[in-house]
Scaffold this active site. Structure first.
Site, PDB file in Angstrom:
ATOM      1  N   LYS A 137      23.056  14.250 -25.539  1.00  0.00           N
ATOM      2  CA  LYS A 137      22.549  13.244 -24.804  1.00  0.00           C
ATOM      3  C   LYS A 137      23.716  12.136 -25.097  1.00  0.00           C
ATOM      4  O   LYS A 137      23.898  11.402 -25.829  1.00  0.00           O
ATOM      5  CB  LYS A 137      21.345  12.745 -25.709  1.00  0.00           C
ATOM      6  CG  LYS A 137      20.571  11.583 -25.059  1.00  0.00           C
ATOM      7  CD  LYS A 137      19.271  11.398 -25.974  1.00  0.00           C
ATOM      8  CE  LYS A 137      18.390  10.337 -24.946  1.00  0.00           C
ATOM      9  NZ  LYS A 137      18.976   8.950 -24.765  1.00  0.00           N
ATOM     10  N   ARG A 177      22.400   6.266 -16.217  1.00  0.00           N
ATOM     11  CA  ARG A 177      21.809   7.234 -15.562  1.00  0.00           C
ATOM     12  C   ARG A 177      21.914   7.211 -13.959  1.00  0.00           C
ATOM     13  O   ARG A 177      21.839   5.968 -13.638  1.00  0.00           O
ATOM     14  CB  ARG A 177      20.506   7.649 -15.696  1.00  0.00           C
ATOM     15  CG  ARG A 177      19.879   8.765 -15.326  1.00  0.00           C
ATOM     16  CD  ARG A 177      18.224   8.937 -15.432  1.00  0.00           C
ATOM     17  NE  ARG A 177      17.798  10.258 -15.190  1.00  0.00           N
ATOM     18  CZ  ARG A 177      16.782  11.038 -15.778  1.00  0.00           C
ATOM     19  NH1 ARG A 177      16.275  10.410 -16.747  1.00  0.00           N
ATOM     20  NH2 ARG A 177      16.292  11.969 -15.029  1.00  0.00           N
ATOM     21  N   ARG A 231      18.515   4.549 -12.583  1.00  0.00           N
ATOM     22  CA  ARG A 231      17.149   5.366 -13.000  1.00  0.00           C
ATOM     23  C   ARG A 231      15.808   4.496 -12.380  1.00  0.00           C
ATOM     24  O   ARG A 231      14.914   4.990 -12.409  1.00  0.00           O
ATOM     25  CB  ARG A 231      17.227   5.132 -14.415  1.00  0.00           C
ATOM     26  CG  ARG A 231      15.975   5.467 -15.288  1.00  0.00           C
ATOM     27  CD  ARG A 231      16.360   5.101 -16.687  1.00  0.00           C
ATOM     28  NE  ARG A 231      15.124   5.157 -17.469  1.00  0.00           N
ATOM     29  CZ  ARG A 231      14.836   5.590 -18.534  1.00  0.00           C
ATOM     30  NH1 ARG A 231      15.801   6.130 -19.126  1.00  0.00           N
ATOM     31  NH2 ARG A 231      13.546   5.654 -19.092  1.00  0.00           N
ATOM     32  N   ARG A 260       6.709  11.775 -17.762  1.00  0.00           N
ATOM     33  CA  ARG A 260       7.395  11.944 -19.179  1.00  0.00           C
ATOM     34  C   ARG A 260       6.558  13.007 -20.073  1.00  0.00           C
ATOM     35  O   ARG A 260       5.577  13.094 -19.860  1.00  0.00           O
ATOM     36  CB  ARG A 260       7.132  10.716 -19.832  1.00  0.00           C
ATOM     37  CG  ARG A 260       7.687  10.555 -21.472  1.00  0.00           C
ATOM     38  CD  ARG A 260       7.573   9.428 -21.966  1.00  0.00           C
ATOM     39  NE  ARG A 260       7.934   8.241 -21.540  1.00  0.00           N
ATOM     40  CZ  ARG A 260       9.500   7.748 -21.691  1.00  0.00           C
ATOM     41  NH1 ARG A 260      10.049   8.386 -22.200  1.00  0.00           N
ATOM     42  NH2 ARG A 260       9.715   6.708 -21.207  1.00  0.00           N
ATOM     43  N   GLU A 281      25.010  11.321 -16.032  1.00  0.00           N
ATOM     44  CA  GLU A 281      25.142  10.168 -16.832  1.00  0.00           C
ATOM     45  C   GLU A 281      26.448   9.639 -16.944  1.00  0.00           C
ATOM     46  O   GLU A 281      27.582  10.134 -17.173  1.00  0.00           O
ATOM     47  CB  GLU A 281      24.667  10.290 -18.536  1.00  0.00           C
ATOM     48  CG  GLU A 281      24.555   9.241 -19.247  1.00  0.00           C
ATOM     49  CD  GLU A 281      23.107   8.530 -19.368  1.00  0.00           C
ATOM     50  OE1 GLU A 281      22.368   9.116 -18.546  1.00  0.00           O
ATOM     51  OE2 GLU A 281      22.791   7.811 -20.049  1.00  0.00           O
ATOM     52  N   LYS A 286      13.833  14.327 -26.394  1.00  0.00           N
ATOM     53  CA  LYS A 286      15.181  13.679 -26.873  1.00  0.00           C
ATOM     54  C   LYS A 286      14.909  13.644 -28.568  1.00  0.00           C
ATOM     55  O   LYS A 286      14.111  13.726 -29.127  1.00  0.00           O
ATOM     56  CB  LYS A 286      15.020  12.183 -26.486  1.00  0.00           C
ATOM     57  CG  LYS A 286      14.214  11.440 -26.532  1.00  0.00           C
ATOM     58  CD  LYS A 286      14.400  10.071 -25.779  1.00  0.00           C
ATOM     59  CE  LYS A 286      13.184   9.269 -25.850  1.00  0.00           C
ATOM     60  NZ  LYS A 286      13.129   8.147 -24.943  1.00  0.00           N
ATOM     61  N   GLU A 329      21.218  19.998 -24.908  1.00  0.00           N
ATOM     62  CA  GLU A 329      22.289  19.211 -24.242  1.00  0.00           C
ATOM     63  C   GLU A 329      22.847  18.092 -25.001  1.00  0.00           C
ATOM     64  O   GLU A 329      22.086  17.365 -25.724  1.00  0.00           O
ATOM     65  CB  GLU A 329      22.371  18.867 -22.846  1.00  0.00           C
ATOM     66  CG  GLU A 329      21.981  20.008 -21.704  1.00  0.00           C
ATOM     67  CD  GLU A 329      21.774  19.508 -20.454  1.00  0.00           C
ATOM     68  OE1 GLU A 329      22.162  18.291 -20.175  1.00  0.00           O
ATOM     69  OE2 GLU A 329      21.025  20.315 -19.511  1.00  0.00           O
ATOM     70  N   PHE A 364      23.976  16.608 -15.325  1.00  0.00           N
ATOM     71  CA  PHE A 364      23.041  17.394 -16.003  1.00  0.00           C
ATOM     72  C   PHE A 364      21.907  18.331 -15.196  1.00  0.00           C
ATOM     73  O   PHE A 364      21.125  18.820 -15.705  1.00  0.00           O
ATOM     74  CB  PHE A 364      22.426  16.844 -17.128  1.00  0.00           C
ATOM     75  CG  PHE A 364      21.610  15.550 -17.072  1.00  0.00           C
ATOM     76  CD1 PHE A 364      20.393  15.346 -16.297  1.00  0.00           C
ATOM     77  CD2 PHE A 364      22.433  14.233 -17.425  1.00  0.00           C
ATOM     78  CE1 PHE A 364      20.031  14.048 -16.201  1.00  0.00           C
ATOM     79  CE2 PHE A 364      21.672  12.988 -17.186  1.00  0.00           C
ATOM     80  CZ  PHE A 364      20.570  13.191 -16.524  1.00  0.00           C
TER      81      PHE A 364
HETATM   82  P1  AMP Z   1      15.901   7.145 -23.302  1.00  0.00           P
HETATM   83  O1  AMP Z   1      16.574   6.310 -22.338  1.00  0.00           O
HETATM   84  O2  AMP Z   1      16.214   7.122 -24.651  1.00  0.00           O
HETATM   85  O3  AMP Z   1      14.458   7.381 -23.006  1.00  0.00           O
HETATM   86  O4  AMP Z   1      16.469   8.771 -22.817  1.00  0.00           O
HETATM   87  C1  AMP Z   1      16.491   9.193 -21.854  1.00  0.00           C
HETATM   88  C2  AMP Z   1      17.926   9.279 -21.071  1.00  0.00           C
HETATM   89  O5  AMP Z   1      18.806   9.673 -21.504  1.00  0.00           O
HETATM   90  C3  AMP Z   1      17.785   9.681 -19.517  1.00  0.00           C
HETATM   91  O6  AMP Z   1      17.277   8.589 -18.715  1.00  0.00           O
HETATM   92  C4  AMP Z   1      19.291   9.696 -19.371  1.00  0.00           C
HETATM   93  O7  AMP Z   1      19.698   8.463 -18.712  1.00  0.00           O
HETATM   94  C5  AMP Z   1      20.039   9.972 -20.691  1.00  0.00           C
HETATM   95  N1  AMP Z   1      20.528  11.144 -20.757  1.00  0.00           N
HETATM   96  C6  AMP Z   1      21.966  11.521 -21.452  1.00  0.00           C
HETATM   97  N2  AMP Z   1      22.314  12.643 -21.675  1.00  0.00           N
HETATM   98  C7  AMP Z   1      21.127  13.415 -20.945  1.00  0.00           C
HETATM   99  C8  AMP Z   1      21.214  14.852 -20.446  1.00  0.00           C
HETATM  100  N3  AMP Z   1      21.936  15.688 -21.210  1.00  0.00           N
HETATM  101  N4  AMP Z   1      19.916  15.304 -19.946  1.00  0.00           N
HETATM  102  C9  AMP Z   1      19.179  14.295 -19.311  1.00  0.00           C
HETATM  103  N5  AMP Z   1      19.123  12.937 -19.702  1.00  0.00           N
HETATM  104  C10 AMP Z   1      20.105  12.347 -20.510  1.00  0.00           C
END
Ligand code: AMP
Length: 587
Positions: A251, A256, A272, A420, A302, A426, A249, A343
């Site tokens: 990102k 969030r 979050r 996690r 998001e 990611k 998907e 999502f």
């Molecule tokens: P990070 O903040 O770098 O740890 O990345 C995780 C975050 O990406 C999640 O907490 C979401 O806020 C965001 N996110 C953006 N797009 C998506 C998606 N398609 N699925 C899940 N999380 C997403």
């Protein structure tokens, strides 16, 4: 139950930094406690009155506390104020003042836990005219009957400075140890992850046993702890980890949200970190209300700011304007409208979907909304070829996204609340440097500025989170990437977290000029990760007497206020990044 018994536990907790000892102390206390008090005990120990997601918070101004102390003790406010400047900690101030006064006044009734809790609750809930007086009255009422040591903890909790350092996971361990043993810890953790309410979990476990916990289901109104992603740096690695094929998907780079829509179509939005952020996003609430054809749902998405002229997605910072109270919300909504990309669907029409595989949840999501301009489904593709993933990744970047989120589509691809793991991975933008990804670090200390930075901080001491030990380990001194406005703003941003000495959960070999409670998370990009004897991150893990350090760290300009300090990059993640970096060099 007498408040004194709880205070005895606080004293014991304060005298140790070891997570194991803390668990032991709490477990012994939980075993003895009355089930009907356990909920309050758990909240109070974490410096709260309710679970995190309740909007009512403790945290009255020091000034009100000083007035209540003055009123109860008869000591002049100015004297107490001077002592606070000297001591820094309102708890120590209360204890000292009452130690001197109470030797002669013995006409008090012992405080019960219920009375303390009740007064604190009324303080937290008081609003509007006359609320200041009511707060002082409620506080003075319990301070009057408190022993000096009890007043120390009342003063701390009421000003929002409890800081015993008892993490959620420590309470969970203690509950397991007290009631069921290690084998059933998973059940307790799962119950917590889907209710986000440690007090509730503790009470049910104590009064009805572990079987009752097993039966807990998600419910609309109680936020579910967010599922988090691991990271990998190439499509090859991702596909291999996912068994050759998975969903990808976009990102999105935004905020969030978890939206709860009840049977009356009343909507609540949680961040979050499980804060209720409904009031910050009235536009999202009404857009969701329009788009939803079902009621009784919990969905995740998001919120991304968009350019009003071009319709293009903007960087995350634009939406963080909403958080500051300084901004007029209606102006912010007009200047920075957001679009929501959904999502996941965790609950629909009475069915808990958190145990269902990802594609089933996606189907449920598609069923329950009618997409609109402002509420859309995330772009998704199921792919099994590296080239296709690369192409989709390029498209995501072109459309203003951060990269891709890979999601397992296997039978076991449940929504792993609060965890996690590799069910989600990611894959972010590569930066032109050895360190290919940014890290989210926690500020634990600061150094006084010199030269042009005289009067502000010269550098910040940054740490990763060690989730095994529940500690914060230093990894670099951060001095670049700040613009003048940020430099000027940092002292007041960090003021609420200032401590007299190093926080008990911080591990540092460096002597900072200022110490902070680990709270503020900042995004940092460095040039590489090296071994260093000065930093404590994953100390002696790769090489004896050396930790990991980030070289040439730069602040990216992004404060991760959406992240709890315990959601920062972990020390183990840094080890993995270090190893990957080595592998690249060898290749
Ligand atoms: P990070 O903040 O770098 O740890 O990345 C995780 C975050 O990406 C999640 O907490 C979401 O806020 C965001 N996110 C953006 N797009 C998506 C998606 N398609 N699925 C899940 N999380 C997403």
């Amino acid at each position: 139950m007498l408040y004194r018994e709880l205070v005895r536990v606080y004293e014991a907790l304060e005298s140790t930094t070891s997570r194991l000892e803390m668990t032991e102390i709490l477990a012994n206390f939980f075993k003895e406690a009355d089930c009907s008090s356990l909920r309050k005990i758990i909240y109070l120990t974490q410096g709260q009155l309710y679970p995190d997601f309740y909007p009512q918070k403790l945290g009255i101004a020091d000034k009100l506390l000083l007035r209540a102390i003055s009123f109860t003790s008869g000591v002049k406010e100015q004297i107490i104020q001077d002592l606070l400047v000297k001591e820094g900690d309102p708890g120590n101030v209360a204890q000292k003042i009452f130690q001197e006064k109470k030797q002669t006044t013995l006409f008090s009734t012992p405080l019960t836990l219920e009375r303390v809790y009740d007064n604190l609750r009324r303080i937290a809930e008081a609003e509007g005219s006359g609320s200041q007086d009511l707060k002082i009255k409620m506080l003075a009422d319990i301070l009057h009957d408190a022993s000096p040591i009890e007043s120390k903890y009342i003063a701390r909790i009421v000003t929002g400075k409890m800081r015993l350092g008892v993490a959620d996971m420590t309470v969970l361990d203690a509950l397991a140890q007290a009631f069921v043993g290690k084998d059933e810890r998973d059940v307790i953790e799962r119950a917590f992850n889907i209710t986000s309410d440690l007090g509730l979990v503790g009470e049910i476990l104590c009064s009805e046993g572990v079987e009752a916990l097993r039966k807990i289901r998600v419910s609309v109104g109680n936020p579910i702890r967010a599922m988090l992603a691991e990271r990998l740096s190439s499509p090859e690695e991702i596909l291999e980890k996912m068994g050759g094929r998975c969903a990808f998907e976009y990102k999105y780079d935004g905020v969030r949200i978890q939206a709860h829509i009840d049977s009356q179509k009343k909507i609540k939005l949680f961040s979050r970190r499980l804060e209720d952020i409904t009031d910050q996003f009235p536009d999202v609430v009404s857009a969701l209300r329009e788009a939803f054809v079902s009621k009784d749902v919990i969905i995740e998405g998001e919120c991304v700011p968009v350019d009003i002229n071009t319709g293009e997605m903007l960087p995350f910072q634009e939406v963080s304007h909403r958080r500051g109270r300084k901004y007029d919300l209606s102006v912010a909504i007009e200047d920075y409208p957001v679009r929501t990309f959904l999502f996941d669907c965790l609950y629909l029409d009475g069915v808990d979907l958190t145990e269902s595989p990802f594609l089933e949840r996606r189907k449920a999501l598609e069923k329950c909304i009618r997409p609109s301009e402002d509420v859309r489904l995330s772009e998704i593709r199921i792919l099994d070829r590296v080239e296709d993933v690369e192409r989709f990744f390029e498209e995501a970047l072109k459309d203003g996204c951060e990269g891709l989120m890979a999601k397992s589509i296997g039978e076991d691809s449940i929504y792993r609340a609060g965890a996690r793991g590799f069910l989600w991975i990611k894959y972010k933008k590569e930066y032109r440097s050895e360190m290919s990804d940014t890290v989210d670090l926690v500020v634990v200390g600061a150094f006084a500025g010199r030269g042009r930075r005289k009067g502000v901080y010269g550098a910040l001491l940054m740490a990763t989170y060690n989730d095994k030990e529940d500690s914060f380990e230093t990894v670099c001194k951060l001095g670049s990437g700040f613009d003048d406005a940020t430099l000027a703003a940092l002292p007041s941003m960090l003021e609420p977290y200032k401590l007299q000495r190093m926080h008990p959960k911080v591990r540092s070999k460096l002597e900072a000029d200022y110490w902070f409670e680990p709270a503020l998370v900042m995004e940092v990009l460095g040039s590489e990760i090296t071994l260093s004897p000065t930093h404590t991150c994953s100390y002696s893990l790769i090489k004896k007497d050396a930790g990991l350090a980030i070289r040439f760290p730069r602040f990216t300009g992004r404060f991760r206020s959406d992240k709890d300090p315990r959601e920062a990059t972990t020390s183990i993640e840094l080890v993995e990044m270090y190893k990957r970096q080595l592998k690249k060099i060898e290749e």
